[in-house]
Design an enzyme around this catalytic site. Structure first.
Site, PDB file in Angstrom:
ATOM      1  N   GLU A 156      -4.509   6.457  -5.076  1.00  0.00           N
ATOM      2  CA  GLU A 156      -3.338   5.780  -5.626  1.00  0.00           C
ATOM      3  C   GLU A 156      -3.199   6.024  -7.128  1.00  0.00           C
ATOM      4  O   GLU A 156      -2.091   6.157  -7.632  1.00  0.00           O
ATOM      5  CB  GLU A 156      -3.443   4.275  -5.336  1.00  0.00           C
ATOM      6  CG  GLU A 156      -3.254   3.955  -3.866  1.00  0.00           C
ATOM      7  CD  GLU A 156      -3.797   2.595  -3.453  1.00  0.00           C
ATOM      8  OE1 GLU A 156      -5.030   2.491  -3.285  1.00  0.00           O
ATOM      9  OE2 GLU A 156      -3.009   1.652  -3.304  1.00  0.00           O
TER      10      GLU A 156
ATOM     11  N   VAL B 116     -12.571   1.403   5.042  1.00  0.00           N
ATOM     12  CA  VAL B 116     -12.980   1.476   6.449  1.00  0.00           C
ATOM     13  C   VAL B 116     -12.495   2.790   7.070  1.00  0.00           C
ATOM     14  O   VAL B 116     -13.236   3.468   7.793  1.00  0.00           O
ATOM     15  CB  VAL B 116     -12.428   0.270   7.246  1.00  0.00           C
ATOM     16  CG1 VAL B 116     -12.868   0.347   8.700  1.00  0.00           C
ATOM     17  CG2 VAL B 116     -12.871  -1.048   6.616  1.00  0.00           C
TER      18      VAL B 116
ATOM     19  N   ARG C 226     -19.257  -3.498   6.809  1.00  0.00           N
ATOM     20  CA  ARG C 226     -20.662  -3.085   6.951  1.00  0.00           C
ATOM     21  C   ARG C 226     -21.520  -4.252   7.409  1.00  0.00           C
ATOM     22  O   ARG C 226     -22.406  -4.105   8.255  1.00  0.00           O
ATOM     23  CB  ARG C 226     -21.192  -2.528   5.626  1.00  0.00           C
ATOM     24  CG  ARG C 226     -20.638  -1.151   5.311  1.00  0.00           C
ATOM     25  CD  ARG C 226     -20.810  -0.792   3.876  1.00  0.00           C
ATOM     26  NE  ARG C 226     -19.976  -1.643   3.020  1.00  0.00           N
ATOM     27  CZ  ARG C 226     -19.674  -1.389   1.762  1.00  0.00           C
ATOM     28  NH1 ARG C 226     -20.167  -0.315   1.194  1.00  0.00           N
ATOM     29  NH2 ARG C 226     -18.905  -2.196   1.063  1.00  0.00           N
TER      30      ARG C 226
ATOM     31  N   ASN D   2     -10.064  -3.585   2.624  1.00  0.00           N
ATOM     32  CA  ASN D   2     -10.106  -5.051   2.632  1.00  0.00           C
ATOM     33  C   ASN D   2      -8.784  -5.585   3.141  1.00  0.00           C
ATOM     34  O   ASN D   2      -8.722  -6.474   3.962  1.00  0.00           O
ATOM     35  CB  ASN D   2     -10.336  -5.552   1.212  1.00  0.00           C
ATOM     36  CG  ASN D   2     -11.763  -5.921   0.999  1.00  0.00           C
ATOM     37  OD1 ASN D   2     -12.396  -6.484   1.882  1.00  0.00           O
ATOM     38  ND2 ASN D   2     -12.269  -5.597  -0.173  1.00  0.00           N
TER      39      ASN D   2
ATOM     40  N   HIS E 111      -4.091   2.708   6.693  1.00  0.00           N
ATOM     41  CA  HIS E 111      -4.819   2.351   5.473  1.00  0.00           C
ATOM     42  C   HIS E 111      -5.675   1.135   5.829  1.00  0.00           C
ATOM     43  O   HIS E 111      -5.162   0.029   5.975  1.00  0.00           O
ATOM     44  CB  HIS E 111      -3.824   2.021   4.353  1.00  0.00           C
ATOM     45  CG  HIS E 111      -4.464   1.572   3.073  1.00  0.00           C
ATOM     46  ND1 HIS E 111      -4.476   2.338   1.926  1.00  0.00           N
ATOM     47  CD2 HIS E 111      -5.125   0.438   2.766  1.00  0.00           C
ATOM     48  CE1 HIS E 111      -5.122   1.688   0.967  1.00  0.00           C
ATOM     49  NE2 HIS E 111      -5.518   0.521   1.458  1.00  0.00           N
TER      50      HIS E 111
ATOM     51  N   GLU F  43     -11.956   5.670   5.686  1.00  0.00           N
ATOM     52  CA  GLU F  43     -12.652   6.855   5.192  1.00  0.00           C
ATOM     53  C   GLU F  43     -14.123   6.874   5.597  1.00  0.00           C
ATOM     54  O   GLU F  43     -14.701   7.941   5.790  1.00  0.00           O
ATOM     55  CB  GLU F  43     -12.553   6.921   3.658  1.00  0.00           C
ATOM     56  CG  GLU F  43     -11.156   7.237   3.161  1.00  0.00           C
ATOM     57  CD  GLU F  43     -10.979   6.996   1.670  1.00  0.00           C
ATOM     58  OE1 GLU F  43     -11.959   7.163   0.913  1.00  0.00           O
ATOM     59  OE2 GLU F  43      -9.868   6.618   1.260  1.00  0.00           O
ATOM     60  N   ASN F  44     -14.728   5.684   5.683  1.00  0.00           N
ATOM     61  CA  ASN F  44     -16.179   5.620   5.915  1.00  0.00           C
ATOM     62  C   ASN F  44     -16.602   5.179   7.305  1.00  0.00           C
ATOM     63  O   ASN F  44     -17.712   5.448   7.727  1.00  0.00           O
ATOM     64  CB  ASN F  44     -16.820   4.652   4.908  1.00  0.00           C
ATOM     65  CG  ASN F  44     -16.576   5.088   3.486  1.00  0.00           C
ATOM     66  OD1 ASN F  44     -17.060   6.125   3.071  1.00  0.00           O
ATOM     67  ND2 ASN F  44     -15.811   4.305   2.745  1.00  0.00           N
TER      68      ASN F  44
ATOM     69  N   HIS G 200       0.846  -1.209   0.000  1.00  0.00           N
ATOM     70  CA  HIS G 200       0.000   0.000   0.000  1.00  0.00           C
ATOM     71  C   HIS G 200       0.879   1.256   0.000  1.00  0.00           C
ATOM     72  O   HIS G 200       0.449   2.322   0.449  1.00  0.00           O
ATOM     73  CB  HIS G 200      -0.910   0.077   1.252  1.00  0.00           C
ATOM     74  CG  HIS G 200      -1.932  -0.999   1.372  1.00  0.00           C
ATOM     75  ND1 HIS G 200      -2.178  -1.647   2.556  1.00  0.00           N
ATOM     76  CD2 HIS G 200      -2.766  -1.541   0.468  1.00  0.00           C
ATOM     77  CE1 HIS G 200      -3.133  -2.540   2.395  1.00  0.00           C
ATOM     78  NE2 HIS G 200      -3.507  -2.510   1.117  1.00  0.00           N
TER      79      HIS G 200
HETATM   80  P1  ADP Z   1      -9.686  -2.605  -1.041  1.00  0.00           P
HETATM   81  O1  ADP Z   1      -8.620  -2.984  -0.060  1.00  0.00           O
HETATM   82  O2  ADP Z   1     -10.288  -3.773  -1.747  1.00  0.00           O
HETATM   83  O3  ADP Z   1      -9.319  -1.448  -1.937  1.00  0.00           O
HETATM   84  P2  ADP Z   1     -11.480  -0.703   0.218  1.00  0.00           P
HETATM   85  O4  ADP Z   1     -10.428   0.261   0.592  1.00  0.00           O
HETATM   86  O5  ADP Z   1     -12.462  -0.316  -0.823  1.00  0.00           O
HETATM   87  O6  ADP Z   1     -10.879  -2.119  -0.115  1.00  0.00           O
HETATM   88  O7  ADP Z   1     -12.279  -1.072   1.564  1.00  0.00           O
HETATM   89  C1  ADP Z   1     -13.308  -1.995   1.564  1.00  0.00           C
HETATM   90  C2  ADP Z   1     -13.869  -2.068   2.983  1.00  0.00           C
HETATM   91  O8  ADP Z   1     -14.412  -0.795   3.358  1.00  0.00           O
HETATM   92  C3  ADP Z   1     -15.010  -3.088   3.135  1.00  0.00           C
HETATM   93  O9  ADP Z   1     -14.777  -3.933   4.231  1.00  0.00           O
HETATM   94  C4  ADP Z   1     -16.194  -2.191   3.409  1.00  0.00           C
HETATM   95  O10 ADP Z   1     -17.110  -2.814   4.257  1.00  0.00           O
HETATM   96  C5  ADP Z   1     -15.566  -1.022   4.108  1.00  0.00           C
HETATM   97  N1  ADP Z   1     -16.516   0.088   4.163  1.00  0.00           N
HETATM   98  C6  ADP Z   1     -17.087   0.752   3.137  1.00  0.00           C
HETATM   99  N2  ADP Z   1     -18.006   1.639   3.622  1.00  0.00           N
HETATM  100  C7  ADP Z   1     -18.004   1.521   4.978  1.00  0.00           C
HETATM  101  C8  ADP Z   1     -18.713   2.155   6.049  1.00  0.00           C
HETATM  102  N3  ADP Z   1     -19.617   3.099   5.833  1.00  0.00           N
HETATM  103  N4  ADP Z   1     -18.442   1.755   7.325  1.00  0.00           N
HETATM  104  C9  ADP Z   1     -17.529   0.803   7.563  1.00  0.00           C
HETATM  105  N5  ADP Z   1     -16.835   0.175   6.601  1.00  0.00           N
HETATM  106  C10 ADP Z   1     -17.058   0.526   5.325  1.00  0.00           C
END
Ligand code: ADP
Length: 399
Positions: free
Chosen positions: A385, A333, A286, A212, A209, A335-336, A182
């Site tokens: 990225e 996770v 989620r 997933n 970071h 950011e959200n 990452h």
């Molecule tokens: P990757 O590593 O595949 O790029 P992401 O950075 O997109 O993954 O992160 C995916 C994760 O973010 C998933 O586990 C998803 O549940 C989580 N996520 C997305 N929205 C939320 C939210 N509102 N609250 C908690 N987790 C979230």
């Protein structure tokens, strides 16, 4: 200058065409099920153009996938450029750069050889990344290709951080050491954090970071001094399906008890562990949140374990750096997940982390979520990225 950013996996290929004159996205999308049946998605970011959503397109190899991307980009009706010649360069995400790469580089024969040499270090990703590069070379001959490595940013780690306490010959002969991943994301958000701190002369930043896949980094003056992932991306905090740090004894014990092959064992640790393994519910945060709210105790335990380990590593990195000016949360996770951020920072008041609940509840691309009197600033910064890859590519081909 227009740059095509490519992130090639074994059966998928994400792409984004960027206009670097204003760093805007012209189009993006994904080719899925390459080598199987082929599904093509195209999302032009220009007014009045029509999207293509998961349409069947024959893609026996990555070359047909790249060709499908180019066809869509130059399409008379829904394309965003007049011809392929408008694409000045391609930037590729490459997982593992081994010890050879401390920065991005233009792909030449030596670079290709070095990427190949890293196949054993990144067996799931590097071959696919190279396939993406080869496909672009085949379909757009003469267009410069740039490789941007996930490991490069971490190559500034000092020896005590990257050395494993196993016989030293494995480092000398086999390049066994901590690399970290990452890196492009950590580089982007740590630089943004320093900017948001007001560009102080000295800074100590911890980047989380959390997606997933998850990793933390400790950065002094914008340079990585430690990170949680290791030789491969299995190490560190627990992830969606990866175990994170575990005792190696577990591997011997379970292989002995169940007669697993090493492939079966690694599949369990990579694909069936992490928060999925603990909860038995999902790897998606989620889903875990929903299950925990409905009273599922193992889903709650999975979340508790994740928050605990991230919190513990933040403390470890503050100790490693002798302090901390800012903590950054990024990726899905980070950011959200406002609740996740609050849980992770719980108990960190002793080191000067004071989260503002109102600020933390807001969803913005870049913002402060600590209180005004918090000695440690806590930021949410949306990672980018693709932009970093495009910027590196522009810089290298402009030289
Ligand atoms: P990757 O590593 O595949 O790029 P992401 O950075 O997109 O993954 O992160 C995916 C994760 O973010 C998933 O586990 C998803 O549940 C989580 N996520 C997305 N929205 C939320 C939210 N509102 N609250 C908690 N987790 C979230």
């Amino acid at each position: 200058m227009k740059i095509l950013v490519i992130n090639a996996g074994s059966s998928s290929l994400k792409y984004q065409l960027m206009d670097m004159d204003n760093e805007s996205i012209l189009a993006k999308g994904i080719c899925e099920r390459i080598g199987i049946d082929g599904l093509f998605t195209y999302k032009p970011q220009v007014e009045g153009k029509t999207q293509i959503k998961a349409e069947p397109v024959s893609m026996p190899t990555h070359s047909e996938a790249i060709q499908a991307v180019l066809n869509a980009l130059v399409d008379a009706e829904n394309g965003v450029v007049a011809s392929m010649e408008e694409i000045d360069a391609c930037g590729h995400r490459v997982l593992h750069g081994g010890m050879e790469f401390t920065a991005s580089c233009i792909v030449d024969d030596a670079c290709e050889e070095a990427i190949k040499k890293c196949f054993p270090l990144g067996p799931l990703h590097n071959p696919a990344n190279l396939m993406g590069i080869k496909a672009c070379q085949a379909v757009m001959p003469g267009t410069p290709q740039v490789a941007v490595f996930d490991t490069a940013f971490h190559m500034t780690m000092p020896a005590p951080a990257y050395t494993y306490a196993i016989p030293y010959e494995y480092y000398e002969n086999d390049q066994v050491r901590r690399y970290g991943f990452h890196g492009t994301s950590h580089r982007y958000v740590s630089a943004r954090a320093i900017d948001m701190l007001g560009n102080p002369e000295h800074s100590k930043v911890i980047c989380c970071h959390l997606g997933n896949g998850s990793s933390l980094s400790a950065c002094i003056d914008g340079k990585c001094v430690d990170t949680t992932m290791g030789l491969g991306p299995l190490a560190g905090v627990p992830m969606g399906t990866r175990c994170g740090d575990i005792d190696g004894t577990i591997i011997e014990y379970l292989m002995g008890r169940y007669g697993y092959s090493i492939e079966e064992m690694m599949n369990i640790l990579n694909k069936k562990s992490g928060v999925l393994g603990i909860s038995g519910v999902s790897s998606d945060f989620r889903d875990l949140e929903a299950a925990a709210s409905a009273g599922n105790e193992r889903a709650q335990l999975a979340l508790d374990k994740f928050h605990y380990e991230v919190r513990k590593d933040i403390g470890a990195y503050a100790a490693a750096m002798g302090g901390c000016d800012a903590i950054v949360f990024t990726a899905g996770v980070g950011e959200n997940g406002a609740k996740d951020r609050a849980e992770i920072c719980k108990g960190l008041e002793y080191m000067g982390v004071k989260i503002c609940p109102e600020r933390n509840a807001i969803r913005e691309d870049e913002h402060l979520i600590s209180t005004d009197d918090s000695p440690v600033k806590v930021f949410v910064i949306a990672t980018n990225e693709e932009l970093m890859i495009a910027r590196d590519t522009k810089e290298l081909v402009s030289k």
